[in-house]
Design a protein around this motif. Sequence first.
Motif, PDB file in Angstrom:
ATOM      1  N   LEU A  12       1.476  -4.135 -12.053  1.00 35.45           N
ATOM      2  CA  LEU A  12       1.530  -5.264 -11.117  1.00 35.45           C
ATOM      3  C   LEU A  12       1.642  -4.773  -9.675  1.00 35.45           C
ATOM      4  CD1 LEU A  12       3.908  -7.680 -13.030  1.00 35.45           C
ATOM      5  CD2 LEU A  12       1.495  -8.096 -12.505  1.00 35.45           C
ATOM      6  N   VAL A  13       2.528  -3.826  -9.432  1.00 35.48           N
ATOM      7  CA  VAL A  13       2.703  -3.275  -8.080  1.00 35.48           C
ATOM      8  C   VAL A  13       1.389  -2.676  -7.585  1.00 35.48           C
ATOM      9  CG1 VAL A  13       3.874  -1.472  -6.752  1.00 35.48           C
ATOM     10  CG2 VAL A  13       5.197  -2.943  -8.293  1.00 35.48           C
ATOM     11  N   ALA A  14       0.700  -1.940  -8.442  1.00 37.06           N
ATOM     12  CA  ALA A  14      -0.584  -1.324  -8.064  1.00 37.06           C
ATOM     13  C   ALA A  14      -1.645  -2.389  -7.785  1.00 37.06           C
ATOM     14  CB  ALA A  14      -1.058  -0.376  -9.164  1.00 37.06           C
ATOM     15  N   GLN A  15      -1.674  -3.456  -8.600  1.00 35.74           N
ATOM     16  CA  GLN A  15      -2.646  -4.533  -8.370  1.00 35.74           C
ATOM     17  C   GLN A  15      -2.392  -5.245  -7.045  1.00 35.74           C
ATOM     18  OE1 GLN A  15      -5.226  -3.689 -10.291  1.00 35.74           O
ATOM     19  NE2 GLN A  15      -5.566  -5.865 -10.617  1.00 35.74           N
ATOM     20  N   TYR A  16      -1.125  -5.480  -6.729  1.00 34.36           N
ATOM     21  CA  TYR A  16      -0.811  -6.087  -5.432  1.00 34.36           C
ATOM     22  C   TYR A  16      -1.260  -5.180  -4.292  1.00 34.36           C
ATOM     23  CZ  TYR A  16       1.667 -10.315  -6.757  1.00 34.36           C
ATOM     24  OH  TYR A  16       1.975 -11.575  -7.228  1.00 34.36           O
ATOM     25  N   GLU A  17      -1.046  -3.880  -4.419  1.00 32.88           N
ATOM     26  CA  GLU A  17      -1.469  -2.951  -3.365  1.00 32.88           C
ATOM     27  C   GLU A  17      -2.978  -3.029  -3.153  1.00 32.88           C
ATOM     28  OE1 GLU A  17       0.093   0.842  -4.581  1.00 32.88           O
ATOM     29  OE2 GLU A  17       2.152   0.252  -4.055  1.00 32.88           O
ATOM     30  N   ARG A  18      -3.742  -3.087  -4.237  1.00 38.92           N
ATOM     31  CA  ARG A  18      -5.205  -3.185  -4.119  1.00 38.92           C
ATOM     32  C   ARG A  18      -5.619  -4.516  -3.490  1.00 38.92           C
ATOM     33  NH1 ARG A  18      -4.948   0.148  -8.656  1.00 38.92           N
ATOM     34  NH2 ARG A  18      -4.798  -1.458 -10.240  1.00 38.92           N
ATOM     35  N   ALA A  19      -4.988  -5.599  -3.915  1.00 40.57           N
ATOM     36  CA  ALA A  19      -5.336  -6.918  -3.370  1.00 40.57           C
ATOM     37  C   ALA A  19      -5.057  -6.971  -1.875  1.00 40.57           C
ATOM     38  CB  ALA A  19      -4.567  -8.021  -4.105  1.00 40.57           C
ATOM     39  N   PHE A  20      -3.892  -6.515  -1.464  1.00 40.94           N
ATOM     40  CA  PHE A  20      -3.562  -6.543  -0.035  1.00 40.94           C
ATOM     41  C   PHE A  20      -4.451  -5.612   0.770  1.00 40.94           C
ATOM     42  CE2 PHE A  20       0.386  -8.691  -1.268  1.00 40.94           C
ATOM     43  CZ  PHE A  20       0.461  -9.645  -0.258  1.00 40.94           C
ATOM     44  N   ALA A  21      -4.814  -4.466   0.213  1.00 37.28           N
ATOM     45  CA  ALA A  21      -5.710  -3.550   0.924  1.00 37.28           C
ATOM     46  C   ALA A  21      -7.055  -4.215   1.195  1.00 37.28           C
ATOM     47  CB  ALA A  21      -5.898  -2.265   0.119  1.00 37.28           C
ATOM     48  N   THR A  22      -7.544  -4.979   0.241  1.00 32.75           N
ATOM     49  CA  THR A  22      -8.812  -5.700   0.432  1.00 32.75           C
ATOM     50  C   THR A  22      -8.654  -6.823   1.444  1.00 32.75           C
ATOM     51  OG1 THR A  22      -9.526  -5.164  -1.806  1.00 32.75           O
ATOM     52  CG2 THR A  22     -10.598  -7.050  -0.731  1.00 32.75           C
ATOM     53  N   LEU A  23      -7.612  -7.628   1.287  1.00 36.57           N
ATOM     54  CA  LEU A  23      -7.429  -8.799   2.150  1.00 36.57           C
ATOM     55  C   LEU A  23      -7.048  -8.425   3.582  1.00 36.57           C
ATOM     56  CD1 LEU A  23      -5.712 -11.179  -0.402  1.00 36.57           C
ATOM     57  CD2 LEU A  23      -8.106 -11.200   0.367  1.00 36.57           C
ATOM     58  N   ALA A  24      -6.558  -7.212   3.789  1.00 35.25           N
ATOM     59  CA  ALA A  24      -6.200  -6.757   5.137  1.00 35.25           C
ATOM     60  C   ALA A  24      -7.406  -6.687   6.056  1.00 35.25           C
ATOM     61  CB  ALA A  24      -5.516  -5.392   5.067  1.00 35.25           C
ATOM     62  N   GLN A  25      -8.584  -6.698   5.494  1.00 32.25           N
ATOM     63  CA  GLN A  25      -9.802  -6.721   6.308  1.00 32.25           C
ATOM     64  C   GLN A  25     -10.055  -8.105   6.904  1.00 32.25           C
ATOM     65  OE1 GLN A  25     -13.132  -4.612   4.208  1.00 32.25           O
ATOM     66  NE2 GLN A  25     -11.552  -4.435   2.612  1.00 32.25           N
ATOM     67  N   TYR A  26      -9.343  -9.128   6.402  1.00 27.54           N
ATOM     68  CA  TYR A  26      -9.613 -10.508   6.786  1.00 27.54           C
ATOM     69  C   TYR A  26      -8.418 -11.238   7.381  1.00 27.54           C
ATOM     70  CZ  TYR A  26     -13.483  -9.264   3.840  1.00 27.54           C
ATOM     71  OH  TYR A  26     -14.557  -8.612   3.310  1.00 27.54           O
ATOM     72  N   ALA A  27      -7.239 -10.664   7.235  1.00 28.60           N
ATOM     73  CA  ALA A  27      -6.025 -11.284   7.771  1.00 28.60           C
ATOM     74  C   ALA A  27      -5.005 -10.183   8.035  1.00 28.60           C
ATOM     75  CB  ALA A  27      -5.457 -12.301   6.776  1.00 28.60           C
ATOM     76  N   HIS A  28      -4.051 -10.482   8.887  1.00 29.95           N
ATOM     77  CA  HIS A  28      -2.995  -9.529   9.186  1.00 29.95           C
ATOM     78  C   HIS A  28      -2.080  -9.405   7.969  1.00 29.95           C
ATOM     79  CE1 HIS A  28       0.059  -8.095  12.429  1.00 29.95           C
ATOM     80  NE2 HIS A  28      -0.036  -7.273  11.424  1.00 29.95           N
ATOM     81  N   VAL A  29      -1.817  -8.170   7.552  1.00 30.61           N
ATOM     82  CA  VAL A  29      -0.934  -7.897   6.425  1.00 30.61           C
ATOM     83  C   VAL A  29       0.248  -7.072   6.918  1.00 30.61           C
ATOM     84  CG1 VAL A  29      -0.683  -6.647   4.232  1.00 30.61           C
ATOM     85  CG2 VAL A  29      -2.766  -7.974   4.683  1.00 30.61           C
ATOM     86  N   LEU A  30       1.442  -7.511   6.558  1.00 33.91           N
ATOM     87  CA  LEU A  30       2.656  -6.743   6.811  1.00 33.91           C
ATOM     88  C   LEU A  30       3.266  -6.420   5.457  1.00 33.91           C
ATOM     89  CD1 LEU A  30       4.234  -8.845   9.698  1.00 33.91           C
ATOM     90  CD2 LEU A  30       3.023  -6.667   9.896  1.00 33.91           C
ATOM     91  N   THR A  31       3.657  -5.160   5.263  1.00 37.42           N
ATOM     92  CA  THR A  31       4.242  -4.739   3.994  1.00 37.42           C
ATOM     93  C   THR A  31       5.699  -4.362   4.210  1.00 37.42           C
ATOM     94  OG1 THR A  31       2.110  -3.944   3.201  1.00 37.42           O
ATOM     95  CG2 THR A  31       4.062  -3.077   2.093  1.00 37.42           C
ATOM     96  N   PHE A  32       6.547  -4.856   3.314  1.00 38.69           N
ATOM     97  CA  PHE A  32       7.983  -4.581   3.373  1.00 38.69           C
ATOM     98  C   PHE A  32       8.447  -4.066   2.015  1.00 38.69           C
ATOM     99  CE2 PHE A  32       7.223  -7.897   6.462  1.00 38.69           C
ATOM    100  CZ  PHE A  32       7.889  -7.402   7.576  1.00 38.69           C
ATOM    101  N   ASP A  33       9.152  -2.953   2.032  1.00 37.45           N
ATOM    102  CA  ASP A  33       9.777  -2.438   0.823  1.00 37.45           C
ATOM    103  C   ASP A  33      11.160  -3.062   0.740  1.00 37.45           C
ATOM    104  OD1 ASP A  33      11.134  -0.997  -1.124  1.00 37.45           O
ATOM    105  OD2 ASP A  33      10.200   0.906  -0.579  1.00 37.45           O
ATOM    106  N   THR A  34      11.364  -3.934  -0.226  1.00 42.90           N
ATOM    107  CA  THR A  34      12.638  -4.651  -0.309  1.00 42.90           C
ATOM    108  C   THR A  34      13.767  -3.766  -0.821  1.00 42.90           C
ATOM    109  OG1 THR A  34      12.175  -5.557  -2.512  1.00 42.90           O
ATOM    110  CG2 THR A  34      11.506  -6.887  -0.583  1.00 42.90           C
ATOM    111  N   ALA A  35      13.469  -2.545  -1.228  1.00 39.73           N
ATOM    112  CA  ALA A  35      14.521  -1.604  -1.597  1.00 39.73           C
ATOM    113  C   ALA A  35      15.274  -1.151  -0.353  1.00 39.73           C
ATOM    114  CB  ALA A  35      13.941  -0.388  -2.319  1.00 39.73           C
ATOM    115  N   THR A  36      14.593  -1.154   0.797  1.00 45.33           N
ATOM    116  CA  THR A  36      15.199  -0.692   2.042  1.00 45.33           C
ATOM    117  C   THR A  36      15.359  -1.804   3.063  1.00 45.33           C
ATOM    118  OG1 THR A  36      13.047  -0.042   2.926  1.00 45.33           O
ATOM    119  CG2 THR A  36      14.298   1.636   1.745  1.00 45.33           C
ATOM    120  N   LEU A  37      14.806  -2.978   2.768  1.00 49.25           N
ATOM    121  CA  LEU A  37      14.907  -4.115   3.677  1.00 49.25           C
ATOM    122  C   LEU A  37      16.290  -4.715   3.595  1.00 49.25           C
ATOM    123  CD1 LEU A  37      13.216  -6.061   5.540  1.00 49.25           C
ATOM    124  CD2 LEU A  37      12.807  -7.419   3.496  1.00 49.25           C
ATOM    125  N   GLU A  38      16.918  -4.880   4.744  1.00 50.08           N
ATOM    126  CA  GLU A  38      18.235  -5.518   4.749  1.00 50.08           C
ATOM    127  C   GLU A  38      18.073  -6.968   4.328  1.00 50.08           C
ATOM    128  OE1 GLU A  38      21.723  -6.749   7.880  1.00 50.08           O
ATOM    129  OE2 GLU A  38      20.609  -4.913   8.261  1.00 50.08           O
TER     130      GLU A  38
END
Length: 167
Positions: A135-161
């Motif tokens: 699932l994590v890998a599929q999300y990474e691929r989807a966002f990588a594709t969609l980043a060509q069409y919209a602004h994408v911000l990625t947050f690692d919630t393991a380190t996000l306060e």
Amino acid sequence: MNIDEIARDYRTVALEGCGGVGKSAIARYFMEQHGFTVVHPARTPDHLDLAGRFLEILAGPGRILFDRCFISELVYGPLDQGRSRLTWSQAIDLAESVHARSGVLAHLTAPPALICRRLLARDGVPRQLDEVSALVAQYERAFATLAQYAHVLTFDTATLEAPRCAS
């Protein structure tokens, strides 16, 4: 960029990531602290137009945050039902619509082992590490594709306060 800056700079947020990554807690913060309307769409029946449903929501007024949206269909659809009910062309149109509405695609992620622990704590049901990793890998691929069409911000919630909500 932090969560409060996203709330300040964008009027539409598509908050996405696999289950257990922390979307709902962050969505609640956006609603309580920044006045966003949170949309957590229930599963759209197969006979209804899924892309049209999201476009209709995006045509609405005010500040909108999706607590899961069309990107999940691209990820979970093939894994759960053997196919996505959205084409990539429709997903690109939706990403562009989010962007046109002064929006951002917010990708929440975390290490798969941490997500498994969170899901176990939340649901009481263990999840397979290889399933969550896929699932994590599929999300990474989807966002990588969609980043060509919209602004994408990625947050690692393991380190996000974690945001603090008034309760």
